[in-house]
Design a protein around this motif. Structure first.
Motif, PDB file in Angstrom:
ATOM      1  N   TYR A  17       0.834  -1.207   0.000  1.00 57.48           N
ATOM      2  CA  TYR A  17       0.000   0.000   0.000  1.00 57.48           C
ATOM      3  C   TYR A  17       0.868   1.256   0.000  1.00 57.48           C
ATOM      4  CZ  TYR A  17      -3.772  -3.248   0.993  1.00 57.48           C
ATOM      5  OH  TYR A  17      -4.678  -4.281   0.916  1.00 57.48           O
ATOM      6  N   ILE A  18       1.993   1.219   0.703  1.00 53.01           N
ATOM      7  CA  ILE A  18       2.920   2.351   0.670  1.00 53.01           C
ATOM      8  C   ILE A  18       3.440   2.546  -0.745  1.00 53.01           C
ATOM      9  CG2 ILE A  18       5.171   3.190   1.473  1.00 53.01           C
ATOM     10  CD1 ILE A  18       4.595   1.746   4.142  1.00 53.01           C
ATOM     11  N   ARG A  19       3.784   1.443  -1.408  1.00 55.08           N
ATOM     12  CA  ARG A  19       4.222   1.525  -2.805  1.00 55.08           C
ATOM     13  C   ARG A  19       3.124   2.096  -3.692  1.00 55.08           C
ATOM     14  NH1 ARG A  19       6.681  -4.557  -3.015  1.00 55.08           N
ATOM     15  NH2 ARG A  19       8.824  -4.126  -2.347  1.00 55.08           N
ATOM     16  N   ILE A  25      -1.689  11.737  -4.447  1.00 56.58           N
ATOM     17  CA  ILE A  25      -2.348  12.715  -3.581  1.00 56.58           C
ATOM     18  C   ILE A  25      -3.560  12.076  -2.903  1.00 56.58           C
ATOM     19  CG2 ILE A  25      -3.555  14.931  -3.476  1.00 56.58           C
ATOM     20  CD1 ILE A  25      -1.976  15.799  -5.945  1.00 56.58           C
ATOM     21  N   ILE A  26      -3.648  12.263  -1.608  1.00 58.66           N
ATOM     22  CA  ILE A  26      -4.808  11.819  -0.838  1.00 58.66           C
ATOM     23  C   ILE A  26      -5.382  13.030  -0.103  1.00 58.66           C
ATOM     24  CG2 ILE A  26      -5.595  10.398   1.093  1.00 58.66           C
ATOM     25  CD1 ILE A  26      -3.486   8.346   0.292  1.00 58.66           C
ATOM     26  N   VAL A  27      -6.671  13.255  -0.286  1.00 56.16           N
ATOM     27  CA  VAL A  27      -7.352  14.364   0.388  1.00 56.16           C
ATOM     28  C   VAL A  27      -8.117  13.805   1.583  1.00 56.16           C
ATOM     29  CG1 VAL A  27      -9.079  16.185   0.180  1.00 56.16           C
ATOM     30  CG2 VAL A  27      -7.541  15.703  -1.740  1.00 56.16           C
ATOM     31  N   VAL A  49       1.696  12.671   9.270  1.00 60.26           N
ATOM     32  CA  VAL A  49       3.152  12.852   9.150  1.00 60.26           C
ATOM     33  C   VAL A  49       3.809  11.569   8.660  1.00 60.26           C
ATOM     34  CG1 VAL A  49       5.280  13.316  10.420  1.00 60.26           C
ATOM     35  CG2 VAL A  49       3.240  14.700  10.852  1.00 60.26           C
ATOM     36  N   LEU A  50       3.385  10.425   9.181  1.00 60.55           N
ATOM     37  CA  LEU A  50       3.950   9.157   8.741  1.00 60.55           C
ATOM     38  C   LEU A  50       3.702   8.946   7.245  1.00 60.55           C
ATOM     39  CD1 LEU A  50       5.242   6.392   9.162  1.00 60.55           C
ATOM     40  CD2 LEU A  50       3.040   5.538   9.973  1.00 60.55           C
ATOM     41  N   ILE A  56       3.759  10.045   0.428  1.00 57.61           N
ATOM     42  CA  ILE A  56       2.357  10.245   0.056  1.00 57.61           C
ATOM     43  C   ILE A  56       2.006  11.716   0.286  1.00 57.61           C
ATOM     44  CG2 ILE A  56      -0.014   9.550   0.526  1.00 57.61           C
ATOM     45  CD1 ILE A  56       1.196   6.886   1.614  1.00 57.61           C
ATOM     46  N   LYS A  57       1.375  12.328  -0.699  1.00 56.52           N
ATOM     47  CA  LYS A  57       1.046  13.752  -0.631  1.00 56.52           C
ATOM     48  C   LYS A  57      -0.341  13.931  -0.025  1.00 56.52           C
ATOM     49  CE  LYS A  57       3.870  14.808  -4.695  1.00 56.52           C
ATOM     50  NZ  LYS A  57       3.905  15.396  -6.060  1.00 56.52           N
TER      51      LYS A  57
END
Length: 283
Positions: A17-19, A25-27, A49-50, A56-57
């Motif tokens: 999921y990190i990949r 961008i996630i709102v 922050v993590l 991830i933006k």
């Protein structure tokens, strides 16, 4: 106590999921109990922050209803709501701008900083981020967004900062409008081509049976939404939230999630685990 094997499995589960989300961008619309409970506030900020450190933006869109109500009460003005929307006269609009942009927004930026995050506080007035017009005379200075300037946000994101957005917008003739935060988050997600829209709420998600918390519907296709409304599964205050999700997905956002902000670290659970923490709306 969690053993080392469990810790390793948690990280292994999160890795794909990190990949998947790295560079995307996630709102996140931040509101509800997660904004007033200190433990939950700290969890949300550490999650953001993590995710940011993972590449991830994040765009954080916030409300601030309790703070606005508190200020109105201090000046002897009673809050008024019509169909769930705050009636906003000229004086209330000025208070909304002062509280959301001046206090709540900067408090969140400072809280991010305390977790080593790099936040920049903005509202719809900054750089012409969004323009609005009056939603209806019935609601006073409540607006609907007519235009979003995504360059303001992409510039901030591309320089490694987390934009923190207060939902106040300008209109014609210098009018200031109060904007529903769910709606603003949906409009922003569509404008910046977000991979995901997350609405934090005070409920578990969409429940098949509202009296059974174990009846959570994990995935909903856009085509299923009208039937769920007809069956009374999507009702009341959940209807406008679902509509925001539907509109975002229709306009190109890959998926939208309604998650339980009462659960610590629900953002990480939703994004970085197989099961997630709420209801996902997909096309």
């Amino acid at each position: 106590m969690i053993d080392n094997n469990t810790r390793a499995n948690i990280l292994i589960e999160a890795l794909p999921y990190i990949r998947q989300y790295s560079g995307k961008i996630i709102v996140i619309k931040y509101g509800g109990n997660a904004m007033i409970n200190d433990e939950l506030k700290q969890a949300v900020m550490s999650d953001i922050v993590l995710l940011s450190l993972c590449g991830i933006k994040i765009v954080l869109v916030h409300g601030g209803g309790p703070e606005i109500n508190s200020m109105l009460e201090k000046i002897g003005k009673k809050p008024r709501f019509i169909n769930g929307l705050r009636y906003t006269d000229k004086e209330t609009a000025e208070i909304v701008q002062m509280v959301l942009c001046g206090k709540v927004n900067k408090d969140l930026v400072d809280l991010l900083y305390s977790h080593k995050g790099r936040g920049i506080g903005l509202c719809g007035l900054d750089g012409g981020l969004f323009k609005a017009e009056q939603l209806s005379e019935d609601f006073g200075y409540v607006g609907e967004i007519t235009k979003v300037n995504p360059k303001v946000l992409t510039t901030v994101l591309d320089n490694g900062y987390i934009p923190v957005i207060a939902t106040v917008a300008g209109g014609k003739n210098g009018d200031i409008f109060n904007i529903n935060a769910d709606t603003a988050a949906s409009e922003i997600a569509s404008a910046v081509g977000a991979d995901n829209l997350i609405l934090m709420t005070d409920v578990k998600g969409i429940l098949e049976n509202v009296e059974d918390e174990n009846s959570l519907i994990y995935n909903i296709n856009l085509s299923e939404v009208p039937l769920l409304k007809e069956r009374g599964i999507i009702t009341g205050g959940m209807i406008p939230k679902i509509d925001c999700c539907v509109e975002a997905v229709r306009r190109g956002v890959k998926k939208a999630n309604i998650i339980d902000g009462r659960i610590p670290h629900s953002i990480l659970i939703e994004l970085l685990t197989d099961k997630g923490a709420g209801t996902m709306i997909i096309k």
